[in-house]
Design an enzyme around this catalytic site. Structure first.
Site, PDB file in Angstrom:
ATOM      1  N   GLY A  98       0.576  -1.007  -0.212  1.00  0.00           N
ATOM      2  CA  GLY A  98       0.276  -0.263   0.425  1.00  0.00           C
ATOM      3  C   GLY A  98       0.932   1.090   0.046  1.00  0.00           C
ATOM      4  N   HIS A 102      -2.908  -7.470   2.564  1.00  0.00           N
ATOM      5  CA  HIS A 102      -2.942  -8.562   3.983  1.00  0.00           C
ATOM      6  C   HIS A 102      -3.860  -7.383   4.747  1.00  0.00           C
ATOM      7  CE1 HIS A 102      -0.448  -5.187   6.571  1.00  0.00           C
ATOM      8  NE2 HIS A 102      -1.003  -4.114   4.842  1.00  0.00           N
ATOM      9  N   CYS A 151       6.189   3.464  18.967  1.00  0.00           N
ATOM     10  CA  CYS A 151       7.180   3.486  20.052  1.00  0.00           C
ATOM     11  C   CYS A 151       8.410   4.686  19.541  1.00  0.00           C
ATOM     12  CB  CYS A 151       8.492   2.768  19.626  1.00  0.00           C
ATOM     13  SG  CYS A 151       7.314   0.999  20.728  1.00  0.00           S
TER      14      CYS A 151
END
Length: 389
Positions: free
Chosen positions: A78, A209, A334
């Site tokens: 994507g 996916h 993170c």
């Protein structure tokens, strides 16, 4: 349909991050990994079956968004499709049309592509704010488009909150002012009905996916007549826009997943997912009264996504406490050895404390009532250990 054994533990509520590969998709892929190894571009007999498979998959992918297969360009992800749409449009335009409009809660691949155009090519980019519900106001878009605007890129639905943007309204404004419109529909194709004629978009990103195909395969819909600069130069595959021998097994997987998703949508599965999501929310509200807040527009959102903040908790710590039993995402990421609040939530005006107490729970094809009830129990039990905020 049987729940894959690998999903029974932990409870998988992270379908927005990636979906498991459907066994029917695997079955469709296998012949192109074993029996039919030929190159689709080969003129001899070994290229025939792979070539026909690619053509068939192109039609399947086009069909799920109401387009012709001839308008489908296969990509490796994507992010690649978004880069082809954005960089391809701008670099194919004249020097007089070097202004792009996007918005702050886009996928990182869109934002990074725009920033690279600013840095490397002197392109002007306007980043629209969203409101507290995470939506772009069409009026704001109309105020920033100029005669230099070549492209507007606004995602169909946000990957974190599930908030659906008014794409048809935004595309109409762009077209009225002579600009093209791209939408990243990674989170919507296969989950809700998506039609390029209804949305009236020029470019649309589709990701394998996110709808039960493997990682590493995606597609870009391109309206006929839209000019793009290639993202990969070479042998002329994919209409000359993305060179390289086709990933036939992946292409077949994407086509098969599109066909399966279309059948599922026709059967009313989206409404079933909405009921499961709402059941999950009700269970959590009952177990944690006054502590659950939904983030994002309550009406304009995907049926399978629940983004919520739990007062008085740290979501990362909560998930750590349930990590062997529950797979989900939080409202922080993170960054440089620490955690930072989600840029999406920050853009919506959510404060740091609330963002750090945010969970994104996304359900899918194999989520059951039992999964929802057990997940609610795990979350509520872990949250209760924090006590009242």
């Amino acid at each position: 349909m049987d729940d894959p054994a690998r999903l029974r533990e932990p409870i998988y509520l992270d379908y927005n991050a990636t979906t498991p590969v459907d066994s029917r998709v695997v079955d469709a892929m296998l012949p192109y990994l074993t029996r039919y190894p030929g190159n689709p571009s080969s003129g001899h007999c070994c290229g025939t079956s792979p070539r026909e498979a690619v053509t068939a998959a192109r039609s399947q992918v086009g069909s799920i968004v109401g387009a012709s297969g001839a308008d489908v360009i296969f990509c490796g992800s994507g992010s690649e499709a978004n880069n082809l749409a954005i960089r391809g449009t701008v670099l194919a335009s004249t020097a007089a049309r070097r202004h792009v409009v996007t918005q702050l809660t886009e996928h990182p691949s869109v934002l990074a592509a725009c920033r690279s155009l600013e840095r490397l090519h002197g392109v002007e980019v306007t980043y629209l704010q969203v409101d507290g519900d995470g939506r772009v106001d069409p009026q704001v878009l109309s105020e920033v488009i100029t005669p230099r605007t070549v492209l507007v890129s606004i995602m169909h639905a946000n990957n974190e909150t599930g908030v659906v943007q008014p794409v048809a309204d935004l595309a109409r404004i762009a077209h009225d002012r002579g600009a093209l419109f791209h939408t990243d529909a990674a989170q919507t194709v296969g989950k809700v009905p998506v039609s390029v004629p209804d949305l009236d978009v020029d470019l649309l990103t589709i990701v394998g996916h996110k709808m039960y195909a493997p990682k590493g395969i995606a597609a870009l819909y391109r309206r006929p007549g839209v000019s793009l600069e290639p993202i990969v130069y070479g042998g002329g595959q994919e209409h000359g826009l993305r060179a390289g021998t086709e990933n036939v097994a992946g292409v077949v997987a994407l086509g098969t997943s599109a066909e399966l998703a279309a059948r599922e949508l026709a059967s009313g599965r989206a409404e079933e997912l909405r009921e499961l999501r709402d059941l999950l929310f009700r269970h959590l509200e009952e177990r944690l009264p006054g502590r659950v807040q939904v983030n994002g527009d309550r009406e304009h959102r995907l049926p399978h996504v629940l983004n919520m903040s739990l007062d008085g908790i740290d979501a990362d710590e909560l998930l750590s406490a349930t990590s062997s039993s529950l797979a989900a995402s939080t409202g922080s990421a993170c960054h440089a050895g620490g955690t930072e609040p989600s840029p999406v939530l920050t853009a919506m005006g959510v404060d740091d404390r609330r963002a750090r107490g945010t969970l994104r729970l996304s359900i899918g094809r194999w989520t059951s009532v039992d999964d929802v009830e057990r997940a609610a129990h795990l979350i509520a039990t872990a949250a209760a250990s924090y006590g009242a905020p």
